[in-house]
Design a protein around this motif. Structure first.
Motif, PDB file in Angstrom:
ATOM      1  N   PHE A 183     -17.236  -3.464   2.704  1.00  0.00           N
ATOM      2  CA  PHE A 183     -18.287  -3.575   3.707  1.00  0.00           C
ATOM      3  C   PHE A 183     -18.071  -2.581   4.849  1.00  0.00           C
ATOM      4  O   PHE A 183     -19.028  -2.010   5.381  1.00  0.00           O
ATOM      5  N   ILE A 184     -16.818  -2.360   5.227  1.00  0.00           N
ATOM      6  CA  ILE A 184     -16.519  -1.382   6.276  1.00  0.00           C
ATOM      7  C   ILE A 184     -16.954   0.018   5.841  1.00  0.00           C
ATOM      8  O   ILE A 184     -17.598   0.757   6.595  1.00  0.00           O
ATOM      9  N   LYS A 185     -16.600   0.373   4.641  1.00  0.00           N
ATOM     10  CA  LYS A 185     -16.938   1.707   4.132  1.00  0.00           C
ATOM     11  C   LYS A 185     -18.441   1.928   4.088  1.00  0.00           C
ATOM     12  O   LYS A 185     -18.937   3.025   4.373  1.00  0.00           O
ATOM     13  N   LYS A 186     -19.182   0.900   3.756  1.00  0.00           N
ATOM     14  CA  LYS A 186     -20.630   1.037   3.575  1.00  0.00           C
ATOM     15  C   LYS A 186     -21.408   0.893   4.876  1.00  0.00           C
ATOM     16  O   LYS A 186     -22.402   1.616   5.092  1.00  0.00           O
ATOM     17  N   TYR A 187     -20.982  -0.012   5.772  1.00  0.00           N
ATOM     18  CA  TYR A 187     -21.845  -0.395   6.890  1.00  0.00           C
ATOM     19  C   TYR A 187     -21.296  -0.133   8.289  1.00  0.00           C
ATOM     20  O   TYR A 187     -22.054  -0.213   9.257  1.00  0.00           O
ATOM     21  N   ALA A 188     -20.012   0.152   8.440  1.00  0.00           N
ATOM     22  CA  ALA A 188     -19.451   0.291   9.794  1.00  0.00           C
ATOM     23  C   ALA A 188     -20.141   1.398  10.586  1.00  0.00           C
ATOM     24  O   ALA A 188     -20.380   1.259  11.795  1.00  0.00           O
ATOM     25  N   ASP A 189     -20.494   2.486   9.925  1.00  0.00           N
ATOM     26  CA  ASP A 189     -21.137   3.599  10.629  1.00  0.00           C
ATOM     27  C   ASP A 189     -22.595   3.322  10.956  1.00  0.00           C
ATOM     28  O   ASP A 189     -23.227   4.103  11.679  1.00  0.00           O
ATOM     29  N   ASP A 190     -23.147   2.228  10.430  1.00  0.00           N
ATOM     30  CA  ASP A 190     -24.539   1.872  10.722  1.00  0.00           C
ATOM     31  C   ASP A 190     -24.659   0.973  11.944  1.00  0.00           C
ATOM     32  O   ASP A 190     -25.767   0.600  12.338  1.00  0.00           O
ATOM     33  N   SER A 191     -23.532   0.649  12.555  1.00  0.00           N
ATOM     34  CA  SER A 191     -23.534  -0.241  13.711  1.00  0.00           C
ATOM     35  C   SER A 191     -24.051   0.468  14.958  1.00  0.00           C
ATOM     36  O   SER A 191     -24.168   1.701  15.008  1.00  0.00           O
ATOM     37  N   PHE A 192     -24.371  -0.307  15.978  1.00  0.00           N
ATOM     38  CA  PHE A 192     -24.625   0.257  17.292  1.00  0.00           C
ATOM     39  C   PHE A 192     -23.294   0.794  17.842  1.00  0.00           C
ATOM     40  O   PHE A 192     -22.231   0.554  17.280  1.00  0.00           O
ATOM     41  N   ASP A 193     -23.366   1.501  18.949  1.00  0.00           N
ATOM     42  CA  ASP A 193     -22.153   1.951  19.616  1.00  0.00           C
ATOM     43  C   ASP A 193     -21.508   0.743  20.298  1.00  0.00           C
ATOM     44  O   ASP A 193     -22.000   0.253  21.320  1.00  0.00           O
ATOM     45  N   LEU A 194     -20.419   0.261  19.699  1.00  0.00           N
ATOM     46  CA  LEU A 194     -19.751  -0.937  20.200  1.00  0.00           C
ATOM     47  C   LEU A 194     -18.278  -0.613  20.435  1.00  0.00           C
ATOM     48  O   LEU A 194     -17.434  -0.816  19.574  1.00  0.00           O
ATOM     49  N   PRO A 195     -17.951  -0.097  21.631  1.00  0.00           N
ATOM     50  CA  PRO A 195     -16.574   0.310  21.918  1.00  0.00           C
ATOM     51  C   PRO A 195     -15.569  -0.830  21.738  1.00  0.00           C
ATOM     52  O   PRO A 195     -15.863  -1.990  22.036  1.00  0.00           O
ATOM     53  N   LYS A 196     -14.405  -0.462  21.250  1.00  0.00           N
ATOM     54  CA  LYS A 196     -13.244  -1.343  21.117  1.00  0.00           C
ATOM     55  C   LYS A 196     -13.441  -2.457  20.076  1.00  0.00           C
ATOM     56  O   LYS A 196     -12.667  -3.417  20.047  1.00  0.00           O
ATOM     57  N   ARG A 197     -14.442  -2.340  19.243  1.00  0.00           N
ATOM     58  CA  ARG A 197     -14.651  -3.329  18.194  1.00  0.00           C
ATOM     59  C   ARG A 197     -13.867  -2.938  16.937  1.00  0.00           C
ATOM     60  O   ARG A 197     -13.701  -1.752  16.630  1.00  0.00           O
ATOM     61  N   GLU A 198     -13.371  -3.951  16.219  1.00  0.00           N
ATOM     62  CA  GLU A 198     -12.669  -3.713  14.971  1.00  0.00           C
ATOM     63  C   GLU A 198     -13.654  -3.203  13.914  1.00  0.00           C
ATOM     64  O   GLU A 198     -14.862  -3.489  13.977  1.00  0.00           O
TER      65      GLU A 198
END
Length: 281
Positions: free
Chosen positions: A219-234
């Motif tokens: 899920f990280i590989k597929k979707y992490a870059d689709d997130s909003f800009d969320l500083p300091k989030r895992e």
């Protein structure tokens, strides 16, 4: 007793009408038509009439056997990626159904799971071997090896697992031509259904099914870059938000962008997804 017999008669009548009206999609491969007919007959809203399906055990067993036929084994290497993906999704879900009906009704004693849980069947996921596509595989191996190769974490949401907490088991088989659309529908439903995903602005929590944590790397590989800009989030937090982002309401998006939410995982509901006798929820 009369009430039980009457209820059974109603179910049989509905099953009879459904069977008479069944027509497979013209896009569905012939291999999966028998399984599609069983799903159409016995699955409603992700839940299964296991008692009735048990009476169709022979047809289910024949379908599972066909997944290891000589034509499948010899032709598999030439199949498209979508054809293989649909094949393994159907194989997994059919094997879970077969596992349940072979032990139904389930009355287990393991305290960590509900008495009727598929988890009460020893080794159902990690030890029981099945001949599929020329291989001997367990259910866990289908999930973590065969399906993982596609790099598409939506597949994990499409696995019935025989549990209420799983993604919604479809009333139709997966097909090569429709599998991407089917998986996107599965993802969308998963993202907006409170059983699997909830955003509570009053408590400040984003709650998600643990399925995403079980397969965090994918899920990280597929979707992490689709997130909003969320500083300091895992990375997994960003992946969850990237996963949910296309399905957020405006108010939910505003809440997420504040970056004050707490991510929590809901307990997985291992109750059997059985519709016999009424909905489990």
């Amino acid at each position: 007793m009369k009430k039980i017999l009457a209820a059974t008669a109603v179910v049989l009548a509905v099953v009879s009408v459904t069977a008479q009206n069944y027509a497979p999609s013209p896009d569905l491969e012939a291999l999966h038509v028998p399984y599609d007919a069983l799903l159409d007959l016995h699955v409603r809203d992700g839940l299964v009439y296991y008692r009735a399906l048990q009476g169709d055990r022979g047809r289910l067993k024949s379908y599972v056997a066909s997944l290891n036929s000589p034509s499948v084994v010899s032709g598999y290497a030439q199949w498209s990626s979508d054809q293989k993906k649909a094949f393994w999704l159907n194989a997994y879900n059919a094997l879970v159904l077969q596992t349940v009906v072979d032990h139904y009704p389930i009355h287990g004693t393991a305290k960590e799971y509900p008495a009727n849980s598929v988890r009460q069947i020893p080794g159902a996921f990690e030890r029981a071997q099945h001949a599929i596509g020329g291989k001997q595989v367990t259910l866990d191996q289908i999930e973590t090896a065969e399906l993982a190769e596609f790099g598409d974490p939506r597949v994990y949401l499409a696995l019935g697992r025989g549990a209420v907490g799983s993604g919604r088991l479809r009333s139709e088989a997966f097909s090569a031509k429709a599998v991407d659309t089917q998986l996107e529908q599965t993802k969308a439903q998963f993202a907006v259904t409170p059983r699997w995903s909830k955003i509570n602005q009053l408590t400040g929590k984003v709650s998600i099914s643990p399925i995403l944590s079980w397969r965090a790397a994918d899920f990280i590989k597929k979707y992490a870059d689709d997130s909003f800009d969320l500083p300091k989030r895992e990375p997994i937090e960003r992946a969850v938000i990237g996963f949910l982002r296309p399905h957020l309401l405006n108010a939910e998006e505003e809440f997420i962008r504040k970056n004050t939410f707490q991510l929590t995982y809901e307990p997985f509901d291992w109750r059997l997804n059985d519709l016999t006798g009424g909905r489990p929820d």
